[in-house]
Design an enzyme around this catalytic site. Structure first.
Site, PDB file in Angstrom:
ATOM      1  N   ASP A  41       0.811  -1.223   0.000  1.00  0.00           N
ATOM      2  CA  ASP A  41       0.000   0.000   0.000  1.00  0.00           C
ATOM      3  C   ASP A  41       0.843   1.271   0.000  1.00  0.00           C
ATOM      4  OD1 ASP A  41      -1.990  -1.856   0.390  1.00  0.00           O
ATOM      5  OD2 ASP A  41      -2.879  -0.855   2.133  1.00  0.00           O
ATOM      6  N   ASP A  42       0.217   2.328  -0.410  1.00  0.00           N
ATOM      7  CA  ASP A  42       0.667   3.721  -0.221  1.00  0.00           C
ATOM      8  C   ASP A  42       1.699   4.216  -1.242  1.00  0.00           C
ATOM      9  OD1 ASP A  42      -0.976   3.487   1.950  1.00  0.00           O
ATOM     10  OD2 ASP A  42       0.547   3.858   3.475  1.00  0.00           O
ATOM     11  N   HIS A  95      -5.439   9.491   0.735  1.00  0.00           N
ATOM     12  CA  HIS A  95      -5.376   8.638   1.928  1.00  0.00           C
ATOM     13  C   HIS A  95      -6.221   9.133   3.106  1.00  0.00           C
ATOM     14  CE1 HIS A  95      -3.483   5.725   4.709  1.00  0.00           C
ATOM     15  NE2 HIS A  95      -3.159   5.082   3.620  1.00  0.00           N
ATOM     16  N   HIS A 184       3.750  -2.277   3.127  1.00  0.00           N
ATOM     17  CA  HIS A 184       3.843  -0.928   2.556  1.00  0.00           C
ATOM     18  C   HIS A 184       5.174  -0.759   1.829  1.00  0.00           C
ATOM     19  CE1 HIS A 184       0.887  -0.676   5.816  1.00  0.00           C
ATOM     20  NE2 HIS A 184       0.322   0.278   5.099  1.00  0.00           N
TER      21      HIS A 184
HETATM   22 NI    NI Z   1      -2.508   3.153   3.383  1.00  0.00          NI
END
Ligand code: NI
Length: 226
Positions: A41-42, A95, A184
């Site tokens: 993620d991210d 986000h 992440h």
């Molecule tokens: Ni996130």
């Protein structure tokens, strides 16, 4: 879809033409095979290229939940993800906690990275809400947009731990068949943990696949070269 059809044709030609070659790639079917889905993620981030190198080296596929903030200017990485068989879902533009927004803003947030992902040649069917924060309103907007919500089974808290050995240890201790692992790719330590994670899971007989493969949302794909 075109790629899938081409793959099927290829496999058929191999089957028909050269049984002796034994070069037919085994197809991954998570109803039969032991599968795990690693998700990141991210990102994308400065560490994502190295992660893609690792995945390629070990014949592993993954799913990336990207933010619109980070897809901008990272078209080469997105294109590489698509070309190397990974899946990309939306993790919103900025986000936010989607449960605190109006349906209109939820939709706008979820849409954020989608044009960049589509420009890389992929269709977006998966969404992960930031912080895993969701409710009936958020799920309703996703449904309306044709998106499937994906949460996770295993959370090593890699954003907090920031120690590659401990991140790897937590993932390996907690992960079982058919599970989705949250990580992440914006943290160097998480990418540092991946060689150990990937090798150990594969040694245990797991196929590392995308979320859609794990959930049977796409027809079985050939096993990546390893
Ligand atoms: Ni996130």
């Amino acid at each position: 879809m075109r790629l899938l059809v081409a793959g099927t044709l290829c496999a058929a030609v191999f089957l028909y033409g050269s049984a002796a070659h034994a070069t037919v790639k085994k197809r991954v079917d998570c109803k039969v095979d032991k599968c795990v889905a690693l998700t990141f993620d991210d990102g994308p981030s400065v560490h994502t290229g190295r992660l893609l190198d690792l995945l390629e080296k070990h014949g592993a596929r993954a799913t990336f939940f990207v933010t619109g903030q980070n897809t901008r200017g990272n078209h080469r990485l997105l294109r590489r993800m698509v070309q190397e068989g990974h899946e990309i879902g939306t993790h919103t533009q900025n986000h936010p906690d989607l449960t605190r927004l109006s349906a209109t803003r939820v939709k706008k947030e979820l849409h954020g990275p989608i044009p960049d992902i589509e420009a890389a040649g992929a269709r977006v069917t998966l969404a992960r809400p930031p912080y895993g924060a969701t409710n009936a309103k958020v799920r309703g907007v996703m449904r309306e947009m044709g998106l499937v919500q994906v949460l996770w089974d295993v959370d090593p808290q890699d954003w907090l731990v920031r120690d590659a050995r401990r991140v790897a240890g937590r993932i390996l201790k907690q992960t079982g068949r058919g599970e989705v692992v949250l990580a992440h790719d914006i943290h160097k330590t998480t990418v540092d943990a991946m060689p150990k994670v990937i090798k150990a899971l594969q040694k245990r007989g797991y196929r590392l696949v995308t979320v859609s493969e794990l959930r049977g949302l796409v027809p079985p794909l050939p096993a990546p070269e390893s």
